[in-house]
Design a protein around this motif. Sequence first.
Motif, PDB file in Angstrom:
ATOM      1  N   ALA A 136       0.790  -1.455   0.233  1.00  0.00           N
ATOM      2  CA  ALA A 136       0.213  -0.138  -0.396  1.00  0.00           C
ATOM      3  C   ALA A 136       1.309   1.220  -0.080  1.00  0.00           C
ATOM      4  CB  ALA A 136      -1.128  -0.243   1.584  1.00  0.00           C
ATOM      5  N   VAL A 137       2.149   1.294   0.917  1.00  0.00           N
ATOM      6  CA  VAL A 137       2.703   2.237   0.758  1.00  0.00           C
ATOM      7  C   VAL A 137       3.191   2.551   0.003  1.00  0.00           C
ATOM      8  CG1 VAL A 137       4.482   3.819   1.860  1.00  0.00           C
ATOM      9  CG2 VAL A 137       2.892   2.339   3.543  1.00  0.00           C
ATOM     10  N   GLY A 138       3.702   1.354  -1.353  1.00  0.00           N
ATOM     11  CA  GLY A 138       4.553   1.428  -2.330  1.00  0.00           C
ATOM     12  C   GLY A 138       4.061   2.454  -3.405  1.00  0.00           C
ATOM     13  N   ASP A 139       2.318   1.532  -3.716  1.00  0.00           N
ATOM     14  CA  ASP A 139       1.593   2.249  -3.689  1.00  0.00           C
ATOM     15  C   ASP A 139       0.944   4.175  -4.048  1.00  0.00           C
ATOM     16  OD1 ASP A 139      -0.677   2.077  -5.957  1.00  0.00           O
ATOM     17  OD2 ASP A 139      -2.043   1.245  -4.595  1.00  0.00           O
ATOM     18  N   ALA A 140       1.168   4.044  -2.759  1.00  0.00           N
ATOM     19  CA  ALA A 140       0.746   5.425  -2.334  1.00  0.00           C
ATOM     20  C   ALA A 140       1.229   5.997  -3.096  1.00  0.00           C
ATOM     21  CB  ALA A 140       0.433   5.893  -1.389  1.00  0.00           C
ATOM     22  N   LEU A 141       2.925   5.763  -2.744  1.00  0.00           N
ATOM     23  CA  LEU A 141       3.896   7.184  -2.808  1.00  0.00           C
ATOM     24  C   LEU A 141       4.047   7.179  -4.530  1.00  0.00           C
ATOM     25  CD1 LEU A 141       6.664   5.960  -0.920  1.00  0.00           C
ATOM     26  CD2 LEU A 141       6.090   7.536  -0.883  1.00  0.00           C
ATOM     27  N   GLY A 142       3.660   6.126  -5.489  1.00  0.00           N
ATOM     28  CA  GLY A 142       4.192   6.005  -7.244  1.00  0.00           C
ATOM     29  C   GLY A 142       2.933   6.416  -7.845  1.00  0.00           C
ATOM     30  N   MET A 143       1.916   6.464  -6.901  1.00  0.00           N
ATOM     31  CA  MET A 143       0.254   7.399  -7.571  1.00  0.00           C
ATOM     32  C   MET A 143       0.299   8.374  -8.170  1.00  0.00           C
ATOM     33  SD  MET A 143      -2.414   9.773  -6.224  1.00  0.00           S
ATOM     34  CE  MET A 143      -1.807   9.507  -4.703  1.00  0.00           C
ATOM     35  N   PRO A 144       1.237   9.065  -7.547  1.00  0.00           N
ATOM     36  CA  PRO A 144       1.031  10.724  -8.204  1.00  0.00           C
ATOM     37  C   PRO A 144       2.308  10.993  -9.501  1.00  0.00           C
ATOM     38  CG  PRO A 144       2.397  11.186  -6.297  1.00  0.00           C
ATOM     39  CD  PRO A 144       1.635   9.353  -6.416  1.00  0.00           C
ATOM     40  N   ALA A 145       2.541   9.839  -9.785  1.00  0.00           N
ATOM     41  CA  ALA A 145       3.696   9.962 -10.584  1.00  0.00           C
ATOM     42  C   ALA A 145       3.806   8.246 -11.670  1.00  0.00           C
ATOM     43  CB  ALA A 145       4.952   9.849  -9.900  1.00  0.00           C
ATOM     44  N   GLN A 146       2.269   8.241 -11.338  1.00  0.00           N
ATOM     45  CA  GLN A 146       1.782   6.845 -12.189  1.00  0.00           C
ATOM     46  C   GLN A 146       1.759   7.542 -13.739  1.00  0.00           C
ATOM     47  OE1 GLN A 146      -1.587   4.525 -11.960  1.00  0.00           O
ATOM     48  NE2 GLN A 146      -2.080   6.060 -11.188  1.00  0.00           N
ATOM     49  N   THR A 147       2.436   6.586 -14.764  1.00  0.00           N
ATOM     50  CA  THR A 147       2.293   6.520 -16.124  1.00  0.00           C
ATOM     51  C   THR A 147       3.687   7.737 -16.310  1.00  0.00           C
ATOM     52  OG1 THR A 147       0.403   8.410 -16.591  1.00  0.00           O
ATOM     53  CG2 THR A 147       0.221   5.897 -16.028  1.00  0.00           C
ATOM     54  N   LEU A 148       3.962   8.563 -15.729  1.00  0.00           N
ATOM     55  CA  LEU A 148       4.784  10.131 -15.915  1.00  0.00           C
ATOM     56  C   LEU A 148       6.250  10.049 -16.222  1.00  0.00           C
ATOM     57  CD1 LEU A 148       3.349  12.497 -13.523  1.00  0.00           C
ATOM     58  CD2 LEU A 148       2.335  12.028 -15.695  1.00  0.00           C
ATOM     59  N   PRO A 149       6.909  10.128 -17.615  1.00  0.00           N
ATOM     60  CA  PRO A 149       8.121  10.143 -18.011  1.00  0.00           C
ATOM     61  C   PRO A 149       9.479  10.590 -16.425  1.00  0.00           C
ATOM     62  CG  PRO A 149       6.806  10.922 -19.885  1.00  0.00           C
ATOM     63  CD  PRO A 149       6.195  10.778 -18.581  1.00  0.00           C
ATOM     64  N   ASP A 188       6.705   5.946 -15.790  1.00  0.00           N
ATOM     65  CA  ASP A 188       6.299   4.877 -15.886  1.00  0.00           C
ATOM     66  C   ASP A 188       5.371   4.509 -15.165  1.00  0.00           C
ATOM     67  OD1 ASP A 188       5.049   3.481 -17.680  1.00  0.00           O
ATOM     68  OD2 ASP A 188       6.836   3.161 -18.550  1.00  0.00           O
ATOM     69  N   ASP A 189       5.619   3.543 -14.840  1.00  0.00           N
ATOM     70  CA  ASP A 189       4.523   2.429 -13.953  1.00  0.00           C
ATOM     71  C   ASP A 189       4.752   2.147 -12.169  1.00  0.00           C
ATOM     72  OD1 ASP A 189       2.092   1.111 -13.284  1.00  0.00           O
ATOM     73  OD2 ASP A 189       2.445  -0.751 -14.086  1.00  0.00           O
ATOM     74  N   THR A 190       5.054   3.495 -11.683  1.00  0.00           N
ATOM     75  CA  THR A 190       5.753   3.814 -10.731  1.00  0.00           C
ATOM     76  C   THR A 190       4.890   3.114  -9.362  1.00  0.00           C
ATOM     77  OG1 THR A 190       4.371   5.783 -10.433  1.00  0.00           O
ATOM     78  CG2 THR A 190       6.842   6.298 -11.045  1.00  0.00           C
ATOM     79  N   ASP A 191       3.682   3.474  -9.326  1.00  0.00           N
ATOM     80  CA  ASP A 191       2.936   2.616  -8.878  1.00  0.00           C
ATOM     81  C   ASP A 191       3.504   1.445  -8.224  1.00  0.00           C
ATOM     82  OD1 ASP A 191       1.218   2.875 -10.654  1.00  0.00           O
ATOM     83  OD2 ASP A 191      -1.156   2.769 -10.264  1.00  0.00           O
ATOM     84  N   THR A 192       2.539   0.332  -9.447  1.00  0.00           N
ATOM     85  CA  THR A 192       3.198  -1.014  -8.995  1.00  0.00           C
ATOM     86  C   THR A 192       4.407  -0.850  -9.249  1.00  0.00           C
ATOM     87  OG1 THR A 192       0.959  -1.290 -10.963  1.00  0.00           O
ATOM     88  CG2 THR A 192       2.038  -2.813 -10.617  1.00  0.00           C
ATOM     89  N   ILE A 193       5.255  -0.807  -9.753  1.00  0.00           N
ATOM     90  CA  ILE A 193       6.487  -1.381  -9.417  1.00  0.00           C
ATOM     91  C   ILE A 193       7.190  -0.647  -7.949  1.00  0.00           C
ATOM     92  CG2 ILE A 193       9.052  -0.767  -9.130  1.00  0.00           C
ATOM     93  CD1 ILE A 193       8.853   0.182 -12.635  1.00  0.00           C
ATOM     94  N   GLY A 194       6.539   0.495  -7.132  1.00  0.00           N
ATOM     95  CA  GLY A 194       6.315   0.324  -5.792  1.00  0.00           C
ATOM     96  C   GLY A 194       5.477  -0.298  -4.884  1.00  0.00           C
ATOM     97  N   ALA A 195       4.281  -1.335  -5.395  1.00  0.00           N
ATOM     98  CA  ALA A 195       3.431  -1.498  -4.873  1.00  0.00           C
ATOM     99  C   ALA A 195       4.024  -3.373  -4.327  1.00  0.00           C
ATOM    100  CB  ALA A 195       2.792  -1.761  -5.537  1.00  0.00           C
ATOM    101  N   ILE A 196       4.759  -3.552  -6.297  1.00  0.00           N
ATOM    102  CA  ILE A 196       5.309  -4.718  -5.585  1.00  0.00           C
ATOM    103  C   ILE A 196       6.591  -4.954  -5.178  1.00  0.00           C
ATOM    104  CG2 ILE A 196       6.598  -6.527  -7.257  1.00  0.00           C
ATOM    105  CD1 ILE A 196       4.919  -5.919  -9.650  1.00  0.00           C
ATOM    106  N   ALA A 197       7.038  -4.281  -5.296  1.00  0.00           N
ATOM    107  CA  ALA A 197       8.747  -3.955  -4.907  1.00  0.00           C
ATOM    108  C   ALA A 197       8.537  -3.833  -3.473  1.00  0.00           C
ATOM    109  CB  ALA A 197       9.400  -2.308  -5.037  1.00  0.00           C
ATOM    110  N   GLY A 198       6.884  -2.997  -2.396  1.00  0.00           N
ATOM    111  CA  GLY A 198       6.871  -2.936  -1.009  1.00  0.00           C
ATOM    112  C   GLY A 198       5.792  -4.597  -0.906  1.00  0.00           C
ATOM    113  N   ALA A 199       5.227  -5.405  -1.447  1.00  0.00           N
ATOM    114  CA  ALA A 199       4.838  -6.540  -0.971  1.00  0.00           C
ATOM    115  C   ALA A 199       6.060  -7.513  -0.207  1.00  0.00           C
ATOM    116  CB  ALA A 199       4.487  -7.117  -1.311  1.00  0.00           C
ATOM    117  N   MET A 200       7.137  -7.834  -1.473  1.00  0.00           N
ATOM    118  CA  MET A 200       8.410  -7.893  -1.175  1.00  0.00           C
ATOM    119  C   MET A 200       9.235  -7.360   0.324  1.00  0.00           C
ATOM    120  SD  MET A 200       9.432  -9.478  -4.900  1.00  0.00           S
ATOM    121  CE  MET A 200       9.775  -7.504  -5.334  1.00  0.00           C
ATOM    122  N   GLY A 201       8.875  -6.162   0.134  1.00  0.00           N
ATOM    123  CA  GLY A 201      10.283  -5.946   1.109  1.00  0.00           C
ATOM    124  C   GLY A 201       9.533  -6.108   2.332  1.00  0.00           C
ATOM    125  N   GLY A 202       8.345  -5.932   2.754  1.00  0.00           N
ATOM    126  CA  GLY A 202       7.731  -5.994   3.750  1.00  0.00           C
ATOM    127  C   GLY A 202       7.464  -6.921   4.343  1.00  0.00           C
TER     128      GLY A 202
END
Length: 337
Positions: free
Chosen positions: A22-35, A282-296
């Motif tokens: 959730a944290v990785g998702d929320a951190l990446g949310m404002p940047a998702q899809t952006l170069p 690019d896919d900032t929220d999803t990369i953050g979500a996946i990394a957050g799940a594995m790291g947590g």
Amino acid sequence: MTATALPCLAETRATAALAGLAVGDALGMPAQTLPRGVIRERYGRITGLVAPFDGHPISHGLRAGQVTDDTEQTLLLARRLIAEPQGFDDAGWARDLLEWEAGIRAKGLADLLGPSSKAAIEALLAGTPPEETGRRGTTNGAAMRIAPVGIATPPDVAQIAARVARTCRVTHNTGEAIAAASAVAMVVSAGVAGQGFDASLDPALASARAGQALGNAVGEPDVAGRIALALEIAETGDEEQLIATIGSSVASRESVPMAFGLLRLARGDLWQALLSAANIGDDTDTIGAIAGAMGGATGCPLPDTVVAEVTEASGLDLAPVVRALLALRQGGTPCPG
């Protein structure tokens, strides 16, 4: 370690996996899809939870700290697994996703199902066999929401790959997607069993290879090799080379290896890994979500204040979900109460 300490560790790690996602998702949310350049222009460098700029193409209407489809579909899948401990209803899962999307539309938000997932679900409900509907899906939609399978399944390669494939087939029945999701699920499962990130890597690569063989031969033929490459580059400490070589798009072959690479690059500092994901483009929220799940899951901590802010902003109640998923895990019993 006492007999009661083991299940309590499992509950702590499983909760951290979902909170990290959730944290990785929320951190990446404002940047998702952006170069990357646009992220710098709009936000400088993202160093915490921020709101999207007015008129953001996807995240408009969300507030700082709120989550997106990554977290919401993860919890949706968790509820489906909990409701069906002895099986998995493809049509029920398809309806879950369509109802979720209808709710997003009703809120006036734009983070909807991807076109390949939507087409696959509609085909299933129109009568196409589930083995056929997801045969072209190579994006990271399966990997982003797979953490509940890792929490509910012990770290056995064959079992992880089979359960991942079963939940993927409606939308992502390809070698690329199943391999990527299997690698993520194994790291989460191994973490819940008490392992650290480094110790989870060999089983994760083995799970990717097993998952690769369970889907249609579409897309990347060697996801395990891509993950290994990302880890090798990360060992050099060169984030720019990692980005240039691996990429950060919605393709499973890019975003999942990137999540592994960022965790290795950060050397156990999950907060820094998630900040890197938020700024990567690019896919900032999803990369953050996946990394957050594995790291947590593997014991990498996050600031308590940030976890609290995200769970409060999105109204997340993770404890009942975690306990129900652990009750499904063979030999796993959640802490009392």
